[in-house]
Scaffold this active site. Structure first.
Site, PDB file in Angstrom:
ATOM      1  N   GLY A 122      27.419  32.661  31.000  1.00  0.00           N
ATOM      2  CA  GLY A 122      28.829  32.624  30.631  1.00  0.00           C
ATOM      3  C   GLY A 122      29.548  31.508  31.356  1.00  0.00           C
ATOM      4  O   GLY A 122      29.087  31.019  32.389  1.00  0.00           O
ATOM      5  N   GLY A 131      33.681  30.064  32.285  1.00  0.00           N
ATOM      6  CA  GLY A 131      35.108  30.317  32.250  1.00  0.00           C
ATOM      7  C   GLY A 131      35.865  29.254  33.010  1.00  0.00           C
ATOM      8  O   GLY A 131      35.306  28.222  33.400  1.00  0.00           O
ATOM      9  N   ASP A 165      44.962  39.620  37.306  1.00  0.00           N
ATOM     10  CA  ASP A 165      44.322  38.938  36.173  1.00  0.00           C
ATOM     11  C   ASP A 165      43.423  39.906  35.404  1.00  0.00           C
ATOM     12  O   ASP A 165      42.339  39.529  34.958  1.00  0.00           O
ATOM     13  CB  ASP A 165      43.518  37.730  36.659  1.00  0.00           C
ATOM     14  CG  ASP A 165      43.249  36.725  35.534  1.00  0.00           C
ATOM     15  OD1 ASP A 165      43.972  36.761  34.518  1.00  0.00           O
ATOM     16  OD2 ASP A 165      42.310  35.920  35.663  1.00  0.00           O
TER      17      ASP A 165
END
Length: 261
Positions: free
Chosen positions: A1, A3, A117
Site C-alpha cells: 500500500g 499513502g 485522522d
C-alpha cells in the site's frame, strides 16, 4: 500500500517465519521526522496491552533517509479497501468493526490522546475479523482532562465542524470522524458530494444538516441513531466513545462473529 506518509510492504521475519508489515517513511524533512517519532512512540505504547485495538508495534530501524516501522500484518487491508471492493457493508459487519474502533478511541482517551485522522483508510482489518486503528502521525496529547487541541492537521473531509471553523477541539472530533466513516461504509460512498472539492465539502459540513441514514431505506434504526449521535454539530452533544460502547448498535450481530473475506 502507498499513502501520503510513505508506503507499506509485506515482509517475512526470517528468524521466526512470521509475516509482518513494514511501513517506510522518508525523513528528509525535520518536521516530518518529529511527526514520525510521535507515531513510533504511540505504537510503542500500544504494545503494552496484548488486547489493544491500536496497531501493534513490533520494532523500528533507521536507514539512510528513512525510518522503517515494523507492525503486525493486517491481511484484509483497510476498511476503505473493503468498501471499494464490495460497496456498502451490511450492518452486522459494521457493528464488530465499530465495537473495536470504539475500544481504540477509549484507549486513546485513557492516554489523553486525540487521533485526529480517523477514516476508513486508517482502520485496518484481518481476515479473522480483527480491526485495528492505525496511522498515529497526527495524534496530539492533551495535557489535562480539559485540554483542547488547536492545530489544523489530518484529512480535511473527515474533520469535525469545530475543527473546520478553527475552534478548539478535543476527543469529540474523533467521534465525528467515526460517524462519517460509518455512514460512508453503510452507503458505499463519502457522505458529502466531492464534485465541488474540499471547499464544497467544508461549506456543506458547516451550513447543511449532518448526514443521516433512514430506517425506511433499509438501515437498522440502531445504526441510524448511532450515526446521528456521532454527527451532532455541537461537540458537547456527542457521546464519549466509552458511552457509545453501550449503544444497541454495537451489539448488533455479535452472536455471528465477523470475518472480512
Amino acid at each position: 500500500g502507498r499513502g501520503a506518509s510513505g508506503f507499506v510492504r509485506r515482509a517475512e521475519h526470517l528468524p521466526s517465519g512470521r509475516m509482518m508489515a513494514i511501513k517506510e517513511i522518508c525523513v528528509s524533512d525535520p518536521t516530518r521526522k518529529d511527526q514520525i517519532l510521535q507515531e513510533i512512540q504511540t505504537l510503542r505504547t500500544a504494545t503494552r496491552s496484548a488486547s489493544s485495538f491500536l496497531m501493534q508495534y513490533e520494532g523500528v530501524r533507521f536507514t539512510e533517509g528513512s525510518i522503517q516501522i515494523c507492525m503486525a500484518l493486517m491481511d484484509a487491508g483497510s476498511l476503505g479497501d473493503l468498501v471499494a471492493r464490495h460497496g456498502p457493508l451490511p450492518p452486522a459487519a459494521l457493528a464488530p468493526i465499530t465495537r473495536q474502533v470504539l475500544g481504540a478511541l477509549v484507549e486513546l482517551r485513557e492516554r489523553r490522546l486525540v487521533h485526529r485522522d480517523l477514516k476508513p483508510q486508517n482502520i485496518l482489518l484481518s481476515l479473522s475479523g480483527e480491526a485495528r486503528v492505525s496511522d498515529f502521525g497526527c495524534v496530539a496529547e492533551l495535557q489535562d482532562s480539559f485540554g483542547k487541541c488547536g492545530t489544523f492537521v489530518g484529512t480535511v473531509p473527515y474533520m469535525s465542524p469545530e475543527r473546520i471553523q478553527g475552534e478548539a477541539y478535543s476527543y469529540a472530533s474523533d467521534v465525528w470522524a467515526l460517524g462519517l466513516t460509518l455512514h460512508e461504509c453503510a452507503v458505499g460512498h463519502f457522505p458529502y458530494a466531492r464534485r465541488h472539492g474540499y471547499w464544497g465539502i467544508l461549506q456543506a459540513m458547516i451550513k447543511e444538516p449532518s448526514p443521516s441514514l433512514r430506517p425506511d431505506e433499509g438501515h437498522p434504526p440502531a445504526l441510524c441513531d448511532f450515526i446521528d449521535q456521532c454527527l451532532h454539530k455541537d461537540p458537547a452533544l456527542r457521546p464519549a466513545a466509552k458511552a457509545l460502547t453501550l449503544h444497541p448498535f454495537v451489539d448488533l450481530g455479535s452472536d455471528k462473529g465477523a470475518t472480512f473475506d
